[in-house]
Design an enzyme around this catalytic site. Structure first.
Site, PDB file in Angstrom:
ATOM      1  N   ASP A  28       0.828  -1.213   0.000  1.00 58.14           N
ATOM      2  CA  ASP A  28       0.000   0.000   0.000  1.00 58.14           C
ATOM      3  C   ASP A  28       0.862   1.263   0.000  1.00 58.14           C
ATOM      4  O   ASP A  28       1.960   1.279   0.551  1.00 58.14           O
ATOM      5  CB  ASP A  28      -0.912  -0.014   1.236  1.00 58.14           C
ATOM      6  CG  ASP A  28      -2.084   0.945   1.097  1.00 58.14           C
ATOM      7  OD1 ASP A  28      -2.343   1.429  -0.022  1.00 58.14           O
ATOM      8  OD2 ASP A  28      -2.746   1.206   2.121  1.00 58.14           O
ATOM      9  N   ASN A  76     -10.931  -2.527  -5.522  1.00 58.27           N
ATOM     10  CA  ASN A  76     -10.164  -1.552  -6.306  1.00 58.27           C
ATOM     11  C   ASN A  76     -10.835  -1.193  -7.641  1.00 58.27           C
ATOM     12  O   ASN A  76     -10.434  -0.230  -8.300  1.00 58.27           O
ATOM     13  CB  ASN A  76      -8.726  -2.033  -6.537  1.00 58.27           C
ATOM     14  CG  ASN A  76      -7.847  -1.956  -5.297  1.00 58.27           C
ATOM     15  OD1 ASN A  76      -6.955  -2.770  -5.090  1.00 58.27           O
ATOM     16  ND2 ASN A  76      -8.095  -0.967  -4.442  1.00 58.27           N
TER      17      ASN A  76
HETATM   18  C1  IPE Z   1      -5.429  -2.717  -0.253  1.00 64.94           C
HETATM   19  O1  IPE Z   1      -5.071  -1.387  -0.467  1.00 64.94           O
HETATM   20  C2  IPE Z   1      -5.447  -3.469  -1.541  1.00 64.94           C
HETATM   21  C3  IPE Z   1      -4.142  -3.684  -2.162  1.00 64.94           C
HETATM   22  C4  IPE Z   1      -2.986  -3.392  -1.640  1.00 64.94           C
HETATM   23  C5  IPE Z   1      -4.188  -4.317  -3.452  1.00 64.94           C
HETATM   24  P1  IPE Z   1      -6.170  -0.237  -0.661  1.00 64.94           P
HETATM   25  O2  IPE Z   1      -5.428   1.029  -0.774  1.00 64.94           O
HETATM   26  O3  IPE Z   1      -7.096  -0.602  -1.741  1.00 64.94           O
HETATM   27  O4  IPE Z   1      -6.955  -0.352   0.724  1.00 64.94           O
HETATM   28  P2  IPE Z   1      -7.866   0.729   1.488  1.00 64.94           P
HETATM   29  O5  IPE Z   1      -8.834   1.281   0.490  1.00 64.94           O
HETATM   30  O6  IPE Z   1      -6.939   1.774   2.003  1.00 64.94           O
HETATM   31  O7  IPE Z   1      -8.509  -0.053   2.578  1.00 64.94           O
HETATM   32  C1  IPE Z   2      -1.415   0.286  -3.397  1.00 67.11           C
HETATM   33  O1  IPE Z   2      -1.227   1.654  -3.423  1.00 67.11           O
HETATM   34  C2  IPE Z   2      -1.734  -0.284  -4.751  1.00 67.11           C
HETATM   35  C3  IPE Z   2      -3.121  -0.748  -4.900  1.00 67.11           C
HETATM   36  C4  IPE Z   2      -4.035  -0.767  -3.971  1.00 67.11           C
HETATM   37  C5  IPE Z   2      -3.513  -1.228  -6.197  1.00 67.11           C
HETATM   38  P1  IPE Z   2      -2.445   2.682  -3.441  1.00 67.11           P
HETATM   39  O2  IPE Z   2      -2.806   2.954  -4.860  1.00 67.11           O
HETATM   40  O3  IPE Z   2      -3.572   2.201  -2.604  1.00 67.11           O
HETATM   41  O4  IPE Z   2      -1.768   3.943  -2.794  1.00 67.11           O
HETATM   42  P2  IPE Z   2      -2.414   4.957  -1.769  1.00 67.11           P
HETATM   43  O5  IPE Z   2      -2.968   4.160  -0.628  1.00 67.11           O
HETATM   44  O6  IPE Z   2      -3.477   5.715  -2.500  1.00 67.11           O
HETATM   45  O7  IPE Z   2      -1.270   5.827  -1.349  1.00 67.11           O
HETATM   46 MG    MG Z   3      -4.046   2.436  -0.640  1.00 67.68          MG
END
Ligand code: IPE
Ligand code: IPE
Ligand code: MG
Length: 251
Positions: A28, A76
Site C-alpha cells: 500500500d 479496487n
Molecule cells: C489494499 O489497499 C489493496 C491492495 C494493496 C491491493 P487499498 O489502498 O485498496 O486499501 P484501502 O482502500 O486503504 O482499505
Molecule cells: C497500493 O497503493 C496499490 C493498490 C491498492 C492497487 P495505493 O494505490 O492504494 O496507494 P495509496 O494508498 O493511495 O497511497
Molecule cells: Mg491504498
C-alpha cells in the site's frame, strides 16, 4: 471442534523462532508516494512493481518458501477507469517481462482471486504464468489479483455446495481441512506474517480465512520504498512475537 482436533492441528506454541514459511504483503502507498513527488498515481504503481520485483528476490534470498502479494482487490474496481486500466496493464507487463526469469529461478506463480472477470488477454497470460511454472518447487509467488477475502469465501462455499449436490462430498464431512481445499490458496500453508506498508492498520479484505493466526506487522514506509532492510526489520519483529494459538504461552 474438540480438544483432540485442536491438538491434532497444533503448531509450536511458544517462542516460535522458526523462520516464517509464508510472508504475505499488503502493498500500500503507491498513490501517496507519487503525490509526494508531484507525479501521477500511475508512476507510483510503476515503482510499486519494481518494489515487488525486489521483494521476490529478497524473500527468495531469505529462504522463505511462499510470498503472497496483494496487487488488486475486488474493491479496487471503484477507482477511476484509467487507474484500473493501468493496474491491469502493469500485471500484464509484469508477467511478460518477469515470467522467463521466474521460470528459470524455479518460482511457481499462482494468481489468487476471481480470474473469471478478467479480460481475456489477461486471463490467457495468467494461465500461461501458472501452467509454465506449475512444476516449479523452489518458491511460490502468489499474486492476489481481483482478490477479496469475502469473495474467495463465497466462491469456496458455492463450490463446496455444488460438490455436495453432485454427491462428491457429504455436507457433514465439511470441516476446516476439507473446506480449505475449495479456497484459491489450497495446498499453500497459511501466512505466518502479514506486512502492510504505508502506515494503514487494516486488512482491507486480505486472506480473511488464512491469516486467522498470522502475525501482523505494519510499517510506515510507502510500498515503492520497500526494500530488503525493511523486510528484515519486519521479520525481526515477527521473531520477537510469541505465537500462542489460543494457548497460554511460555511466559
Ligand atoms: C489494499 O489497499 C489493496 C491492495 C494493496 C491491493 P487499498 O489502498 O485498496 O486499501 P484501502 O482502500 O486503504 O482499505
Ligand atoms: C497500493 O497503493 C496499490 C493498490 C491498492 C492497487 P495505493 O494505490 O492504494 O496507494 P495509496 O494508498 O493511495 O497511497
Ligand atoms: Mg491504498
Amino acid at each position: 471442534m474438540s480438544a483432540s482436533d485442536v491438538s491434532a492441528c497444533a503448531t509450536p506454541q511458544t517462542g516460535d523462532l522458526a523462520a516464517p514459511r509464508h510472508v504475505a504483503i499488503i502493498m500500500d502507498g503507491n498513490g501517496r508516494w507519487a503525490k509526494r513527488r508531484g507525479l501521477q498515481r500511475t508512476a507510483g504503481h510503476r515503482e510499486g512493481v519494481a518494489a515487488a520485483r525486489r521483494t521476490v528476490e529478497a524473500v527468495r534470498d531469505l529462504g522463505i518458501e511462499y510470498l503472497t502479494l496483494y496487487s488488486f482487490s475486488t474493491e479496487n474496481w471503484r477507482r477511476p477507469a484509467g487507474e484500473v486500466r493501468d493496474l491491469m496493464g502493469l500485471l500484464k507487463q509484469f508477467i511478460v517481462d518477469d515470467l522467463p526469469r521466474l521460470k528459470e529461478e524455479g518460482v511457481r506463480v499462482r494468481i489468487i482471486g476471481d480470474k473469471e472477470n478478467l479480460s481475456s488477454d489477461l486471463k490467457a497470460l495468467v494461465h500461461r504464468a501458472e501452467s509454465e511454472t506449475a512444476d516449479n518447487t523452489k518458491n511460490t509467488l502468489q499474486i492476489a489479483f481481483n482478490y477479496g477475502g469475502r469473495d474467495e469465501l463465497v466462491r469456496a462455499v458455492r463450490a463446496a455446495a455444488e460438490a455436495a449436490i453432485r454427491g462428491d462430498i457429504k455436507p457433514e464431512d465439511i470441516d476446516e481441512t476439507l473446506f480449505a481445499r475449495y479456497l484459491d490458496t489450497h495446498g499453500a500453508p497459511d501466512p505466518d506474517l502479514v506486512i502492510r506498508t504505508s502506515g494503514e492498520m487494516r486488512t482491507s479484505n486480505f486472506l480473511n480465512w488464512q491469516a486467522a493466526y498470522a502475525e501482523y506487522v505494519f510499517v510506515n514506509a510507502l510500498w515503492p520504498d520497500f526494500n530488503a532492510d525493511i523486510l528484515a526489520e519486519a521479520i525481526a519483529e515477527y521473531h520477537a512475537r510469541e505465537r500462542r494459538y489460543g494457548g497460554v504461552g511460555g511466559a
